[in-house]
Write an enzyme that holds these catalytic residues in place. Structure first.
Site, short mmCIF file in Angstrom:
data_model
loop_
_atom_site.label_atom_id
_atom_site.label_comp_id
_atom_site.label_asym_id
_atom_site.label_seq_id
_atom_site.Cartn_x
_atom_site.Cartn_y
_atom_site.Cartn_z
NE ARG A 239 48.69 47.64 36.05
CZ ARG A 239 48.06 47.47 37.22
NH1 ARG A 239 46.95 46.76 37.26
NH2 ARG A 239 48.54 48.00 38.32
CD GLU A 268 42.80 50.51 32.58
OE1 GLU A 268 42.85 51.19 33.63
OE2 GLU A 268 42.92 49.28 32.57
CG HIS A 287 41.72 49.05 36.40
ND1 HIS A 287 42.87 49.39 35.77
CD2 HIS A 287 42.10 48.27 37.45
CE1 HIS A 287 43.91 48.85 36.40
NE2 HIS A 287 43.46 48.16 37.43
C1 GLV Z 1 45.24 47.51 40.42
O1 GLV Z 1 45.18 47.29 39.26
C2 GLV Z 1 46.40 47.34 41.22
O2 GLV Z 1 47.51 47.13 40.68
O3 GLV Z 1 46.27 47.42 42.44
#
Ligand code: GLV
Length: 321
Positions: A239, A268, A287
């Site tokens: 994250r 983001e 991401h």
């Molecule tokens: C993606 O970042 C997730 O948490 O699945």
């Protein structure tokens, strides 16, 4: 029959599973991002909500959903959901662990290799017609990946999948830090537990695999970055807010660390201007951790498994908390 609200695209086979079970699926999903207002309009008679990590599911929103029984996040992380608020209202929360572990570990290695071996810069040079002359000390010299020391912060499911690739595939020495010892991985993969400070000091590459919590927010701050080797690389597919993005830009500009492979960002879809301006040994992806067709289908399937279970009064396969 229950009303299921979704904020996201779902594959047709999963929509069919919901409708075959007799549930009504809201048309709430719109290409891009459903607005909070639209979601609030859909919720009053909903019994299930299928949502994404970009949806903020908080107490005021849940207050508008008096019939809600389950919030199924299509993600492994769930910091977008106020768990306490859900619990207080008797609403079950579920996520999609395991099915995305290997894809996310693959992307970690992709970023690690691309950053260390300057793949994106090389691609840019070839496309720009600036093929560098072959020479012993050519401009795009990188960092050895095989047999380097990799520091894994958080040896959970994804961290362990990265450790397996690193130790068995690349012969790396793997240090790991975290709240708990993983003796199984220590025995199977030869990884070594280390306090974070030592991991940062000794690793050639540091990769982050902890969830975002109050404890891990800005865990990689200015001091942590200064503790790393000036030749080290930082990889983050966990994250964005685990890293202080402004401090990272500063550290890269000053040469406190050598490079970074970053898939997740503090705000983001906004990305720090300073980070976007850095090209040398910096690789940025939007991401993409779990972004393979098979993995996204598996995530959708598990989210629907969770919803169907709760709506029929059964325990869901992957509850949170
Ligand atoms: C993606 O970042 C997730 O948490 O699945």
């Amino acid at each position: 029959m229950a009303k299921v609200v979704r904020t996201t695209f779902l594959f047709d086979d999963q929509l069919l599973r919901l409708s075959s079970a007799g549930h009504e699926i809201s048309p709430a999903f719109v290409e891009g991002h459903i607005s909070r207002d639209e979601l609030l309009r859909q919720l009053p008679d909903a019994e299930a909500l299928i949502c994404l990590l970009t949806d903020v599911i908080d107490g005021p929103l849940l207050d508008r959903a008096p019939r809600l029984r389950v919030v199924a996040n299509v993600a492994v992380g769930y910091e977008n959901i106020d768990l306490r608020a859900a619990r207080a209202r008797g609403i079950m929360v579920t996520n999609t662990p395991d099915v995305l572990t290997e894809a996310t570990a693959d992307l970690t290695l992709a970023l690690l290799l691309a950053t260390a071996r300057r793949v994106v810069e090389g691609d840019g040079a070839v496309r720009a017609g600036a093929f560098p002359a072959w020479g012993l000390c050519q401009p795009l010299l990188g960092t050895d990946v095989h047999r380097c020391t990799l520091g894994i912060v958080g040896l959970g499911r994804i961290g362990t999948a990265v450790a397996r690739r690193a130790a068995l595939g690349f012969g790396m020495t793997v240090l790991y830090a975290g709240r708990m010892r993983n003796t199984l991985a220590e025995d199977d993969l030869g990884v070594e537990f280390a306090p974070l400070d030592r991991l940062l000091r000794e690793s050639d590459i540091v990769t982050l695999h902890v969830p975002l919590t109050e404890e891990t927010r800005h865990m990689i701050d200015r001091d942590a970055l200064r503790t790393m080797k000036p030749t080290a690389l930082l990889i983050n597919v966990a994250r964005g807010a685990i890293v202080d993005e402004a401090a990272l830009v500063d550290a890269l500009q000053k040469g406190d660390i050598a490079g970074a492979g970053i898939d997740v960002f503090e705000r983001e879809p906004k990305v720090h201007e300073g980070l976007r301006a850095l090209h040398e040994r910096v690789v940025l992806t939007p991401h993409l951790g779990s972004a393979t067709e098979a993995t996204r289908r598996a995530m959708a399937r598990l989210a629907v498994d969770n919803v169907l279970a709760v709506l029929s009064g059964d325990p869901p396969p992957s509850p949170v908390g």
